[in-house]
Design a protein around this motif. Structure first.
Motif, mmCIF file in Angstrom:
data_model
loop_
_atom_site.group_PDB
_atom_site.id
_atom_site.type_symbol
_atom_site.label_atom_id
_atom_site.label_comp_id
_atom_site.label_asym_id
_atom_site.label_seq_id
_atom_site.Cartn_x
_atom_site.Cartn_y
_atom_site.Cartn_z
ATOM 1 N N GLN A 83 0.826 -1.203 0.000
ATOM 2 C CA GLN A 83 0.000 0.000 0.000
ATOM 3 C C GLN A 83 0.867 1.263 0.000
ATOM 4 N N LYS A 84 1.875 1.285 0.864
ATOM 5 C CA LYS A 84 2.759 2.457 0.933
ATOM 6 C C LYS A 84 3.606 2.549 -0.328
ATOM 7 N N ASP A 85 4.057 1.393 -0.824
ATOM 8 C CA ASP A 85 4.908 1.418 -2.014
ATOM 9 C C ASP A 85 4.162 1.905 -3.251
ATOM 10 N N VAL A 86 2.852 1.659 -3.290
ATOM 11 C CA VAL A 86 2.057 2.167 -4.405
ATOM 12 C C VAL A 86 1.851 3.674 -4.240
ATOM 13 N N ALA A 87 1.639 4.108 -2.994
ATOM 14 C CA ALA A 87 1.317 5.521 -2.749
ATOM 15 C C ALA A 87 2.532 6.444 -2.878
ATOM 16 N N LEU A 88 3.688 6.008 -2.387
ATOM 17 C CA LEU A 88 4.857 6.894 -2.295
ATOM 18 C C LEU A 88 5.241 7.610 -3.593
ATOM 19 N N PRO A 89 5.283 6.914 -4.739
ATOM 20 C CA PRO A 89 5.696 7.634 -5.952
ATOM 21 C C PRO A 89 4.655 8.633 -6.466
ATOM 22 N N GLN A 90 3.427 8.554 -5.950
ATOM 23 C CA GLN A 90 2.340 9.365 -6.502
ATOM 24 C C GLN A 90 2.453 10.844 -6.124
ATOM 25 N N GLY A 91 1.604 11.630 -6.772
ATOM 26 C CA GLY A 91 1.654 13.091 -6.663
ATOM 27 C C GLY A 91 1.585 13.633 -5.254
ATOM 28 N N ASP A 92 0.819 12.985 -4.375
ATOM 29 C CA ASP A 92 0.699 13.483 -3.005
ATOM 30 C C ASP A 92 1.999 13.339 -2.220
ATOM 31 N N TRP A 93 2.855 12.419 -2.644
ATOM 32 C CA TRP A 93 4.038 12.100 -1.840
ATOM 33 C C TRP A 93 5.314 12.516 -2.561
ATOM 34 N N PHE A 94 6.059 11.594 -3.128
ATOM 35 C CA PHE A 94 7.335 11.975 -3.761
ATOM 36 C C PHE A 94 7.131 12.603 -5.144
ATOM 37 N N ASP A 95 5.990 12.336 -5.767
ATOM 38 C CA ASP A 95 5.695 12.871 -7.096
ATOM 39 C C ASP A 95 6.875 12.632 -8.033
ATOM 40 N N VAL A 96 7.219 11.386 -8.221
ATOM 41 C CA VAL A 96 8.454 11.038 -8.940
ATOM 42 C C VAL A 96 8.421 11.427 -10.422
ATOM 43 N N LYS A 97 7.213 11.602 -10.975
ATOM 44 C CA LYS A 97 7.160 12.026 -12.381
ATOM 45 C C LYS A 97 7.732 13.433 -12.509
ATOM 46 N N ALA A 98 7.354 14.305 -11.598
ATOM 47 C CA ALA A 98 7.836 15.687 -11.660
ATOM 48 C C ALA A 98 9.218 15.828 -11.025
#
Lengths: 188, 190
Positions: A83-98
Motif C-alpha cells: 500500500q505504501k509502495d504504491v502511494a509513495l511515488p504518486q503526486g501526493d508524496w514523492f511525485d516522482v514524475k515531476a
C-alpha cells in the motif's frame, strides 16, 4: 617576506582543490544503505532507497575540504508494504514524475570533539525544495576503506511530501528519521 | 433429474460465507466511522472493510453465475402467491445490494482525496475506478458517494432483518423446511 607569504598563500589556495581530489571514494552498494523511518497511524515503518549514487571526496586530515553529493532515485523507495509502495511515488508524496531525484549535497565536513565525529554541512533538495540539513555522522578511514554512518531527522512538510489532506500530521507524522551507512573504497 | 429440495453445496457455502462477511462489514463499517480519525485501529478497519467488501463482490458475482447454471429449489407450493412475490423481490434486492454496495464502496475509495491505494488483504493491489480518481472536485464526489454507500448499508440492514425474520418464521411458525434447505448437512446427500 610579505611578498613571499602572499605568494605562498596564493599558491596554497591554488593547491588545495587538487589535494582534496586526492581522496575520492567509490561507494560499495552491497555494503551501503540509505533508509528512512516514518510513522503512519501512530505505527512506525521502515523504508529504504534501492537506487542512489554518491560522489564522496573526503580526507580525514582536511575534513573541511571534503565534499559529497548523493543523488537519490525517488522511485526506488520501498517499505515492504504494498500500500505504501504504491502511494509513495504518486503526486501526493514523492511525485516522482515531476521530481525523479533528490540531491543531498555536503559543502564541508566540520570535525567535532569526539574522534571520527563530524557535522556534514549540507543541503537536501527534494520535490524541488532546497533546505539546509546539517547531518551528524561518523567517518572512519582505515587504509583504502571508508565507513560512514549518520542519522538525521527531517520534516516531510518542509519539502511538500504529503499534499492535500496529508499536509497535516493526522495520519502520517511530519517527522521522518533518515539514516545511512556507507562503505567505500579509495579511488586510486 | 428430480427437482432439488435443497440448495447445493456451493450455493450453501457461498450463502453462509457471505452472511459471515456481511456481519463483519456491518460491525467494521459502524466502528470505523465512529472512531476518532488517525488511529491505527481505524486505518486497519478501513483496509479490512475494503478487502472483505471486494470479496463479497466476487462471491456474489460467482453466486449469480452459479444460480443461473444451477436452478435453486422451488418455493413450497403451500406459500401464498403474494408471499412468493415478496420473497422473490426481496431476494432480487438483496442480490442487487450485494453487487452495488461493494461497487459504491469502491467508488468512495476511488474518489477519496486521500487517494489511498487499495491492497486486498495487504497482498493484491486493486486499482481505483477510472474517472472517479481523476475528478477535479473529489471531495464533493466522495461525500455524495459516501452518503449513497451509507444509505445502501441501512437498506441492507432492513432487508436482512426481513430475510432473517422470514427464515425464522418459516422454520418455527410455518414448519415448511425452507431454512433447513439452506443449512449445511455434513456427510449427507442433498
Amino acid at each position: 617576506m610579505n611578498r613571499a607569504f602572499a605568494f605562498l598563500l596564493l599558491f596554497g589556495i591554488q593547491l588545495s582543490p587538487s589535494s582534496a581530489h586526492a581522496a575520492q571514494w567509490l561507494v560499495d552498494p552491497a555494503k551501503s544503505w540509505l533508509g528512512f523511518t516514518g510513522t503512519m497511524a501512530k505505527a512506525p515503518f521502515d523504508g529504504r532507497f534501492q537506487r542512489w549514487r554518491a560522489i564522496i571526496d573526503f580526507d580525514p586530515a582536511h575534513p573541511e575540504q571534503g565534499r559529497a553529493r548523493v543523488t537519490i532515485d525517488m522511485a526506488s523507495a520501498v517499505t515492504g508494504d504494498t500500500q505504501k509502495d504504491v502511494a509513495l511515488p504518486q503526486g501526493d508524496w514523492f511525485d516522482v514524475k515531476a521530481f525523479p531525484e533528490a540531491v543531498f549535497e555536503v559543502q564541508t565536513f566540520r570535525a567535532k570533539a569526539t574522534p571520527s565525529s563530524y557535522d556534514a554541512i549540507a543541503t537536501l533538495t527534494m520535490r524541488g525544495v532546497k533546505m539546509d540539513l546539517t547531518t551528524p555522522l561518523s567517518i572512519e578511514v582505515s587504509g583504502d576503506t571508508l565507513r560512514a554512518k549518520g542519522y538525521v531527522s527531517l520534516l516531510r512538510s518542509d519539502f511538500g511530501v504529503g499534499q492535500g489532506q496529508w499536509t497535516s500530521a493526522q495520519w502520517v507524522a511530519l517527522e521522518v528519521a533518515t539514516a545511512f551507512e556507507v562503505t567505500a573504497t579509495r579511488i586510486p | 433429474m428430480p427437482t432439488r429440495t435443497r440448495y447445493d453445496g456451493v450455493a450453501i457455502a457461498i450463502h453462509w460465507l457471505t452472511a459471515l462477511a456481511i456481519s463483519a462489514q456491518l460491525v467494521m463499517g459502524w466502528t470505523m466511522t465512529s472512531l476518532q480519525p488517525g488511529s491505527y485501529l481505524q486505518f486497519s478497519l478501513y483496509q479490512w472493510h475494503k478487502s472483505v467488501g471486494i470479496t463479497i463482490l466476487a462471491l456474489s458475482i460467482l453466486r449469480l453465475v452459479w444460480r443461473l447454471l444451477h436452478k435453486p429449489p422451488p418455493l413450497p407450493a403451500t406459500m401464498p402467491v403474494w408471499e412468493m412475490q415478496v420473497a422473490k423481490a426481496a431476494h432480487a434486492f438483496l442480490y442487487a445490494l450485494l453487487i452495488l454496495l461493494p461497487l459504491t464502496g469502491w467508488a468512495v475509495v476511488s474518489a477519496s482525496p486521500l487517494n489511498i491505494p487499495t491492497v486486498l488483504y495487504g497482498i493484491l493491489p486493486l486499482p481505483h475506478l477510472p474517472v472517479l480518481s481523476d475528478l477535479a472536485d473529489k471531495r464533493a464526489a466522495e461525500s455524495v458517494l459516501t452518503l449513497v454507500h451509507e444509505i445502501g448499508g441501512w437498506i441492507l440492514v432492513i432487508l436482512l432483518a426481513g430475510h432473517v425474520g422470514a427464515a425464522l418464521r418459516h422454520h418455527f411458525v410455518i414448519h415448511d423446511g425452507i431454512l433447513a434447505r439452506m443449512l449445511p448437512r455434513f456427510g449427507a446427500q442433498g
